[in-house]
Design a protein around this motif. Structure first.
Motif, PDB file in Angstrom:
ATOM      1  N   GLN A  75       0.835  -1.205   0.000  1.00  0.00           N
ATOM      2  CA  GLN A  75       0.000   0.000   0.000  1.00  0.00           C
ATOM      3  C   GLN A  75       0.868   1.252   0.000  1.00  0.00           C
ATOM      4  OE1 GLN A  75      -2.080  -1.235   3.567  1.00  0.00           O
ATOM      5  NE2 GLN A  75      -4.042  -1.049   2.487  1.00  0.00           N
ATOM      6  N   LEU A  76       1.877   1.263   0.845  1.00  0.00           N
ATOM      7  CA  LEU A  76       2.778   2.405   0.933  1.00  0.00           C
ATOM      8  C   LEU A  76       3.487   2.638  -0.396  1.00  0.00           C
ATOM      9  CD1 LEU A  76       3.907   4.560   2.822  1.00  0.00           C
ATOM     10  CD2 LEU A  76       5.678   2.926   3.495  1.00  0.00           C
ATOM     11  N   PHE A  77       3.917   1.576  -1.034  1.00  0.00           N
ATOM     12  CA  PHE A  77       4.563   1.665  -2.344  1.00  0.00           C
ATOM     13  C   PHE A  77       3.628   2.324  -3.360  1.00  0.00           C
ATOM     14  CE2 PHE A  77       5.670  -0.514  -6.421  1.00  0.00           C
ATOM     15  CZ  PHE A  77       6.893   0.097  -6.615  1.00  0.00           C
ATOM     16  N   GLY A  78       2.366   1.918  -3.375  1.00  0.00           N
ATOM     17  CA  GLY A  78       1.390   2.509  -4.290  1.00  0.00           C
ATOM     18  C   GLY A  78       1.152   3.983  -4.018  1.00  0.00           C
ATOM     19  N   VAL A  79       1.094   4.357  -2.757  1.00  0.00           N
ATOM     20  CA  VAL A  79       0.891   5.764  -2.388  1.00  0.00           C
ATOM     21  C   VAL A  79       2.130   6.592  -2.717  1.00  0.00           C
ATOM     22  CG1 VAL A  79       0.529   7.321  -0.430  1.00  0.00           C
ATOM     23  CG2 VAL A  79      -0.851   5.267  -0.648  1.00  0.00           C
ATOM     24  N   LEU A  80       3.295   6.015  -2.552  1.00  0.00           N
ATOM     25  CA  LEU A  80       4.530   6.721  -2.877  1.00  0.00           C
ATOM     26  C   LEU A  80       4.548   7.135  -4.343  1.00  0.00           C
ATOM     27  CD1 LEU A  80       7.344   7.734  -2.090  1.00  0.00           C
ATOM     28  CD2 LEU A  80       8.202   5.438  -2.597  1.00  0.00           C
ATOM     29  N   ALA A  81       4.066   6.278  -5.214  1.00  0.00           N
ATOM     30  CA  ALA A  81       4.005   6.612  -6.640  1.00  0.00           C
ATOM     31  C   ALA A  81       3.113   7.833  -6.869  1.00  0.00           C
ATOM     32  CB  ALA A  81       3.488   5.418  -7.439  1.00  0.00           C
ATOM     33  N   ALA A  82       1.967   7.883  -6.203  1.00  0.00           N
ATOM     34  CA  ALA A  82       1.079   9.043  -6.339  1.00  0.00           C
ATOM     35  C   ALA A  82       1.739  10.297  -5.784  1.00  0.00           C
ATOM     36  CB  ALA A  82      -0.242   8.768  -5.618  1.00  0.00           C
ATOM     37  N   PHE A  83       2.441  10.166  -4.690  1.00  0.00           N
ATOM     38  CA  PHE A  83       3.140  11.314  -4.105  1.00  0.00           C
ATOM     39  C   PHE A  83       4.209  11.842  -5.061  1.00  0.00           C
ATOM     40  CE2 PHE A  83       6.626  13.071  -1.527  1.00  0.00           C
ATOM     41  CZ  PHE A  83       5.951  14.139  -0.957  1.00  0.00           C
ATOM     42  N   LEU A  84       4.961  10.941  -5.690  1.00  0.00           N
ATOM     43  CA  LEU A  84       5.971  11.363  -6.655  1.00  0.00           C
ATOM     44  C   LEU A  84       5.322  12.062  -7.850  1.00  0.00           C
ATOM     45  CD1 LEU A  84       8.349   8.259  -6.681  1.00  0.00           C
ATOM     46  CD2 LEU A  84       8.838  10.525  -5.728  1.00  0.00           C
ATOM     47  N   GLY A  85       4.211  11.525  -8.324  1.00  0.00           N
ATOM     48  CA  GLY A  85       3.498  12.154  -9.436  1.00  0.00           C
ATOM     49  C   GLY A  85       3.012  13.542  -9.081  1.00  0.00           C
ATOM     50  N   TRP A  86       2.441  13.689  -7.905  1.00  0.00           N
ATOM     51  CA  TRP A  86       1.946  14.996  -7.446  1.00  0.00           C
ATOM     52  C   TRP A  86       3.100  15.982  -7.294  1.00  0.00           C
ATOM     53  CZ3 TRP A  86       2.836  17.006  -2.381  1.00  0.00           C
ATOM     54  CH2 TRP A  86       2.167  18.202  -2.127  1.00  0.00           C
ATOM     55  N   THR A  87       4.218  15.524  -6.760  1.00  0.00           N
ATOM     56  CA  THR A  87       5.385  16.389  -6.601  1.00  0.00           C
ATOM     57  C   THR A  87       5.853  16.908  -7.959  1.00  0.00           C
ATOM     58  OG1 THR A  87       6.048  15.176  -4.626  1.00  0.00           O
ATOM     59  CG2 THR A  87       7.735  16.523  -5.678  1.00  0.00           C
ATOM     60  N   GLY A  88       5.801  16.049  -8.967  1.00  0.00           N
ATOM     61  CA  GLY A  88       6.181  16.466 -10.306  1.00  0.00           C
ATOM     62  C   GLY A  88       5.340  17.619 -10.826  1.00  0.00           C
ATOM     63  N   LEU A  89       4.092  17.668 -10.420  1.00  0.00           N
ATOM     64  CA  LEU A  89       3.206  18.766 -10.847  1.00  0.00           C
ATOM     65  C   LEU A  89       3.570  20.092 -10.199  1.00  0.00           C
ATOM     66  CD1 LEU A  89      -0.232  16.930 -10.736  1.00  0.00           C
ATOM     67  CD2 LEU A  89       1.136  17.487 -12.772  1.00  0.00           C
ATOM     68  N   LEU A  90       4.254  20.039  -9.071  1.00  0.00           N
ATOM     69  CA  LEU A  90       4.611  21.253  -8.337  1.00  0.00           C
ATOM     70  C   LEU A  90       5.946  21.845  -8.773  1.00  0.00           C
ATOM     71  CD1 LEU A  90       3.599  20.107  -4.739  1.00  0.00           C
ATOM     72  CD2 LEU A  90       2.247  21.444  -6.366  1.00  0.00           C
ATOM     73  N   LEU A  91       6.757  21.064  -9.432  1.00  0.00           N
ATOM     74  CA  LEU A  91       8.100  21.489  -9.808  1.00  0.00           C
ATOM     75  C   LEU A  91       8.107  22.199 -11.161  1.00  0.00           C
ATOM     76  CD1 LEU A  91      10.092  18.251  -8.907  1.00  0.00           C
ATOM     77  CD2 LEU A  91      10.065  20.403  -7.638  1.00  0.00           C
ATOM     78  N   PRO A  92       9.120  23.015 -11.398  1.00  0.00           N
ATOM     79  CA  PRO A  92       9.299  23.552 -12.753  1.00  0.00           C
ATOM     80  C   PRO A  92       9.533  22.391 -13.728  1.00  0.00           C
ATOM     81  CG  PRO A  92      10.793  24.624 -11.196  1.00  0.00           C
ATOM     82  CD  PRO A  92      10.132  23.504 -10.466  1.00  0.00           C
ATOM     83  N   ARG A  93       9.089  22.548 -14.951  1.00  0.00           N
ATOM     84  CA  ARG A  93       9.179  21.464 -15.944  1.00  0.00           C
ATOM     85  C   ARG A  93      10.597  20.933 -16.113  1.00  0.00           C
ATOM     86  NH1 ARG A  93       5.443  24.998 -19.588  1.00  0.00           N
ATOM     87  NH2 ARG A  93       7.394  26.112 -19.744  1.00  0.00           N
ATOM     88  N   GLU A  94      11.573  21.815 -16.010  1.00  0.00           N
ATOM     89  CA  GLU A  94      12.969  21.402 -16.184  1.00  0.00           C
ATOM     90  C   GLU A  94      13.413  20.412 -15.109  1.00  0.00           C
ATOM     91  OE1 GLU A  94      12.123  25.283 -17.996  1.00  0.00           O
ATOM     92  OE2 GLU A  94      11.974  24.603 -15.928  1.00  0.00           O
ATOM     93  N   LEU A  95      12.775  20.464 -13.954  1.00  0.00           N
ATOM     94  CA  LEU A  95      13.056  19.512 -12.872  1.00  0.00           C
ATOM     95  C   LEU A  95      12.029  18.384 -12.841  1.00  0.00           C
ATOM     96  CD1 LEU A  95      13.920  22.004  -9.985  1.00  0.00           C
ATOM     97  CD2 LEU A  95      15.504  20.720 -11.425  1.00  0.00           C
ATOM     98  N   ALA A  96      10.795  18.699 -13.202  1.00  0.00           N
ATOM     99  CA  ALA A  96       9.718  17.711 -13.126  1.00  0.00           C
ATOM    100  C   ALA A  96       9.941  16.533 -14.057  1.00  0.00           C
ATOM    101  CB  ALA A  96       8.377  18.381 -13.438  1.00  0.00           C
ATOM    102  N   LEU A  97      10.337  16.804 -15.294  1.00  0.00           N
ATOM    103  CA  LEU A  97      10.462  15.708 -16.256  1.00  0.00           C
ATOM    104  C   LEU A  97      11.528  14.686 -15.862  1.00  0.00           C
ATOM    105  CD1 LEU A  97       9.749  17.685 -19.507  1.00  0.00           C
ATOM    106  CD2 LEU A  97       8.398  15.804 -18.576  1.00  0.00           C
ATOM    107  N   PRO A  98      12.741  15.099 -15.494  1.00  0.00           N
ATOM    108  CA  PRO A  98      13.697  14.059 -15.066  1.00  0.00           C
ATOM    109  C   PRO A  98      13.280  13.389 -13.756  1.00  0.00           C
ATOM    110  CG  PRO A  98      14.696  16.238 -14.876  1.00  0.00           C
ATOM    111  CD  PRO A  98      13.377  16.411 -15.566  1.00  0.00           C
TER     112      PRO A  98
END
Length: 150
Positions: A75-98
């Motif tokens: 369960q934690l592993f699955g939630v971690l993936a969502a957290f990483l995805g959400w974090t990507g939305l908050l970052l500038p594109r130059e950092l989000a994509l990598p």
């Protein structure tokens, strides 16, 4: 193997590989100056959703085995993936994509190490292709995002 199983695997493979098309279209459009901003925003959003979806697959596994052993790590592993995805939305594109590309590789690598025996062979092969394609598209988009800096 039964025919429905083979048909389901074939359809899953077709739909999954077709899901890469928007990533490659957006990554290609990012190289055209008039389309760069919208294409990169779309690519980051689609990558974040893809990462979240990949994690949600493990929640499906948990729900099918909920009455069995401790499912918290999965369960934690699955939630971690969502957290990483959400974090990507908050970052500038130059950092989000990598970061999102690294997140997909992290998910794939963890699946290979921890869940290899639990996942069907056809799925592991499909995830490898999907991860490689998605990471490649994100890196193409990232190069386009970095282009104005040079």
């Amino acid at each position: 193997m039964s025919k429905p199983h083979i048909d389901n695997v074939r359809r899953t493979r077709t739909l999954t590989l077709a899901s890469l098309a928007p990533m490659f279209v957006l990554a290609a459009l990012a190289w055209a100056e008039p389309w760069r901003d919208i294409a990169l925003s779309g690519l980051v959003g689609y990558a974040a959703i893809s990462l979240t979806f990949a994690g949600a697959i493990h929640w499906g596994r948990v729900l099918s085995e909920f009455h069995q052993s401790n499912q918290f790590p999965t369960q934690l592993f699955g939630v971690l993936a969502a957290f990483l995805g959400w974090t990507g939305l908050l970052l500038p594109r130059e950092l989000a994509l990598p970061m999102l590309a690294a997140g997909l590789m992290f998910l794939w690598g963890t699946e290979q190490m921890l869940f290899n025996e639990e996942l069907p062979r056809w799925y592991r092969k499909l995830r490898t292709l999907l991860t490689a394609g998605a990471v490649l598209a994100m890196l193409i988009g990232w190069a386009a995002a970095m282009l104005p800096m040079f």
